[in-house]
Design a protein around this motif. Sequence first.
Motif, mmCIF file in Angstrom:
data_model
loop_
_atom_site.group_PDB
_atom_site.id
_atom_site.type_symbol
_atom_site.label_atom_id
_atom_site.label_comp_id
_atom_site.label_asym_id
_atom_site.label_seq_id
_atom_site.Cartn_x
_atom_site.Cartn_y
_atom_site.Cartn_z
ATOM 1 N N LEU A 179 -22.111 -5.674 28.790
ATOM 2 C CA LEU A 179 -21.362 -6.856 29.420
ATOM 3 C C LEU A 179 -22.243 -8.211 28.735
ATOM 4 O O LEU A 179 -21.655 -8.836 28.085
ATOM 5 N N LEU A 180 -23.720 -7.949 28.749
ATOM 6 C CA LEU A 180 -24.677 -8.965 28.166
ATOM 7 C C LEU A 180 -24.367 -9.124 26.729
ATOM 8 O O LEU A 180 -24.197 -10.326 26.279
ATOM 9 N N ILE A 181 -24.467 -8.095 25.983
ATOM 10 C CA ILE A 181 -24.427 -7.954 24.634
ATOM 11 C C ILE A 181 -22.758 -8.608 24.241
ATOM 12 O O ILE A 181 -22.983 -9.060 23.010
ATOM 13 N N ILE A 182 -21.851 -8.380 24.663
ATOM 14 C CA ILE A 182 -20.707 -8.862 24.260
ATOM 15 C C ILE A 182 -20.254 -10.370 24.540
ATOM 16 O O ILE A 182 -20.053 -11.006 23.786
ATOM 17 N N THR A 183 -20.684 -10.704 25.925
ATOM 18 C CA THR A 183 -20.432 -11.996 26.301
ATOM 19 C C THR A 183 -21.330 -13.111 25.582
ATOM 20 O O THR A 183 -20.624 -14.091 25.260
ATOM 21 N N ALA A 184 -22.708 -12.481 25.102
ATOM 22 C CA ALA A 184 -23.482 -13.796 24.863
ATOM 23 C C ALA A 184 -22.721 -14.333 23.366
ATOM 24 O O ALA A 184 -22.641 -15.839 23.417
ATOM 25 N N PRO A 185 -22.493 -13.472 22.482
ATOM 26 C CA PRO A 185 -21.803 -14.160 21.321
ATOM 27 C C PRO A 185 -20.615 -14.723 21.481
ATOM 28 O O PRO A 185 -20.370 -15.691 20.762
ATOM 29 N N LEU A 186 -19.748 -14.022 22.297
ATOM 30 C CA LEU A 186 -18.378 -14.965 22.734
ATOM 31 C C LEU A 186 -18.950 -16.225 23.499
ATOM 32 O O LEU A 186 -18.120 -17.418 22.966
ATOM 33 N N ALA A 187 -19.692 -16.407 24.297
ATOM 34 C CA ALA A 187 -20.027 -17.716 24.945
ATOM 35 C C ALA A 187 -20.528 -18.735 23.893
ATOM 36 O O ALA A 187 -20.041 -19.791 23.907
ATOM 37 N N LEU A 243 -11.543 -8.526 31.028
ATOM 38 C CA LEU A 243 -11.189 -9.752 31.657
ATOM 39 C C LEU A 243 -12.527 -10.415 32.053
ATOM 40 O O LEU A 243 -12.611 -11.478 32.213
ATOM 41 N N ALA A 244 -13.340 -9.383 32.485
ATOM 42 C CA ALA A 244 -14.821 -9.830 33.153
ATOM 43 C C ALA A 244 -15.489 -10.581 32.113
ATOM 44 O O ALA A 244 -16.038 -11.619 32.256
ATOM 45 N N VAL A 245 -15.367 -10.061 30.864
ATOM 46 C CA VAL A 245 -15.906 -10.632 29.600
ATOM 47 C C VAL A 245 -15.684 -11.931 29.474
ATOM 48 O O VAL A 245 -16.439 -12.976 29.055
ATOM 49 N N LEU A 246 -14.524 -12.133 29.554
ATOM 50 C CA LEU A 246 -13.880 -13.376 29.110
ATOM 51 C C LEU A 246 -14.241 -14.496 30.089
ATOM 52 O O LEU A 246 -14.414 -15.674 29.709
ATOM 53 N N SER A 247 -14.300 -13.967 31.521
ATOM 54 C CA SER A 247 -14.395 -14.750 32.372
ATOM 55 C C SER A 247 -15.980 -15.393 32.495
ATOM 56 O O SER A 247 -16.342 -16.661 32.464
ATOM 57 N N PHE A 248 -16.615 -14.390 32.064
ATOM 58 C CA PHE A 248 -18.216 -14.909 31.829
ATOM 59 C C PHE A 248 -18.380 -15.835 30.590
ATOM 60 O O PHE A 248 -19.291 -16.907 30.592
ATOM 61 N N ALA A 249 -17.602 -15.373 29.600
ATOM 62 C CA ALA A 249 -17.779 -16.418 28.382
ATOM 63 C C ALA A 249 -17.093 -17.563 28.687
ATOM 64 O O ALA A 249 -17.741 -18.615 28.066
ATOM 65 N N ILE A 250 -16.067 -17.723 29.369
ATOM 66 C CA ILE A 250 -15.739 -19.140 29.660
ATOM 67 C C ILE A 250 -16.666 -20.033 30.375
ATOM 68 O O ILE A 250 -16.975 -21.108 30.026
ATOM 69 N N VAL A 251 -17.197 -19.310 31.550
ATOM 70 C CA VAL A 251 -18.185 -20.002 32.260
ATOM 71 C C VAL A 251 -19.350 -20.412 31.465
ATOM 72 O O VAL A 251 -19.906 -21.718 31.412
#
Lengths: 280, 241, 279
Positions: free
Chosen positions: A39-47, A143-151
Amino acid sequence: MFEYCADPDILSTFEWFSCYLTNGKHLLFYKSFGLVLLLLIITAPLAILLGLLAAVGVKSKIFLLRLFSKAYANIVRGIPDIIFFLFIPITIDQLIEFSRHKIKCPEITDSVWQGSDFIVCSAAKLPLNSDPQWIHDIYGFLLAVLSFAIVYGAFAANTFYGAMNSVPPSQIETGKSFGMSRKQLYLSVIFPQMWRYALPGLSNLWMLLIKSTPLLFLLGIQDVVYWARELGGSKTSIFQYPHPDWRVWYFLSLLVFYLLLTKISELILNRLSKKIYIPI
Amino acid sequence: MKKILYTAILLAFIYVPANADTVRMGTEGAYPPYNFINDNGEIDGFERDLGDELCDRAGLDCEWVQNDWDSIIPNLVSGNYDTIIAGMSITAERDEVIDFTQNYLQPDPSAYITTGDGNKAAYIGVVAAQTATIQASHVAESGAILAEFATPDETISALRNGEVEAVMADKSFLAPIVAESNGGLKFIGGDVYIGGGVGMGIRESDSDLKDTFDAAIDSMKADGSLNTLIEKWFGDEASLF
Amino acid sequence: MICETTLDLYALRSIGIGEKLLPKSDITLCEQFVLIGSGIIWNLYFCIIALCLGFMFAIFTAIIRFNRYKYLSKIIDIYVFIFRGSPLFIQFFCAYEIFVLLPKIGFDINLLFTTVTIETSWLTKAWLGAVFVLFLNTTAYSSEIFYGALKSIPKHDIEAADAFGLSTKRKYRKIIIPTMLRNSWSSYTNEAIFLFHATTLVFFSSFPAWRQSGDALYYASYFADKTFNPFIPYPIIAIYFISITLLIILIFKIINVYFTKHLPKDRKKPIKLFANMVR
């Protein structure tokens, strides 16, 4: 796991624990650590991407885009992340299914909201009901990744906005005097320069992101917290390995995991910031 | 980057069904013997056996989904799964929002347990119950001090640690815990009947599915196989059909 | 107005005053607004107590670390590492489990005219246990902020104070602490906002709600559960949090003006929010 595990009731303490800690449930627990890292690895670049877009949006010449970016960056940060996680995934999910419903089943004219039910035609469901569970799991995870990325994109937006403003005006003026377009100016002057100013903020953001991952279980994902709770709870003899309430040990092990994760991140980020000259 | 984004969006929209007969069964997985996650990490318990048998009889393809108790109804109505089969008592309040099949368990008494030494009457003390259960509402209305916990297991821990004076829950959940406590825990007060038996929760708009499961439950009641299952998981004292 | 009766019934429900039972069916928008607002009392209580105590202890620990007292600063370093390096959520879980395992004893404290019994079992209740964890957490973060600010105080400022022959106590009170606060005020404002947001975790992590009295998020999720519609209670709680976040920013800005009123205009620093997040 081991052959002697067939009948846990007669095992010695050591053998009992070797079986207990390698049963199917524990293997799922160990896997969930990987899930957190993923989750961390995918979310970070997206955020970061969302943050960049919003930061450019704030500086945009189009009024609506500017308004939207500003609203996004400021409103999201004014609300605790936990509240976001409680309703952003369900909102995204319903938005996607609603639009799929409109596209795929235009012949159905009934409202998708009937009473408290949210009904879309079965072809519009995502994932489809008939899909195997792993597809549902991946969808939930995305969905979780997207939510984290949005925040965290909102936080990143602010870091980038600050960093863009820190790029010395003389450099931008020079670019302009070369006759660069706005796009060229961003791509070849502001973005390359900005990173150095943004690094401290981004490092903090990474730490913040790590420390918010226990909230994953709120999004209906079987993460480390879910399994720690499930495994730690007291078990009657309906289970193969009955034991009293051991939650405190499971949660202490999570504490150690997170301490290691933040410490390692800190060491790496410190090295990185030493390599890159950071003007203050 | 743009390409990936477009592909992802495109994929989300062109994705087509294979076969629409799968029914997703939502359960909590933390309420033995009704439903729990066994040592292999699979959903197990009375409702697992029952659900598999019902799906078999109805000719449905069933998939099991774990979902936490506090969001189990919202996730049903928003379509994440199609049924709730989680020891959920049929109540008027819930019936306003979702539909229930006929009950597959007789109205199960709820009961209070307390620690072995106490002689106090349970209803004046601090009583623990799981959030959003019929027992929690009952305790709140009874005048006792209600302490709410997210999982049923936490209520028991709170009693053992002396945080609360009693726990209220379904008797069949409490019975094995009391039996294995070596006298440390005991029932107190009589049985309390709240709720109207346990049934499967189904979206109100899904009346076909409700009829299918009703028919399957009927056939299991008729040939006695439901009673066999109840005796297997709840012992001889459980009330049968 | 119907809302007035609701206000009477539920405005103080979260602290146990008013109607005993929560609304169960036919929930109105007004009831949602009032009860969630009532829950905010808890969030403010957690935040204010933890922040005030944390502020003092953070300055104290930062000065100890700045002066490099051999063992004491090592211990504080470890404490700060543990609380800054792990999620608050896990800290709540662990702390609650540990508090529950503490032996249940009472200490009598003699306050001249009356005796107060302090019981360890209070720690398992949110009003003390959660405040304690939040206090430890914010102290660790603020201590790091203040320690960083202390290290960046120009040497000659301190030397000048020495040259004037100020005593150590006066040096800290008149020069070092004010400079430290001025330099770290934006970061500290962020910390206050983060802490306020973190108070929503209390009833969501492990502390049980008693008598159905909880914080704003407890009531918001209660309504989401009863109405099966998350799209009303969560935006309501979001509005509350945004407003109070703005209020916090305003208060800290006013304090900042007070801190910097003697400085020449070009040295006044406005609070830069979120520019350098330290959390």
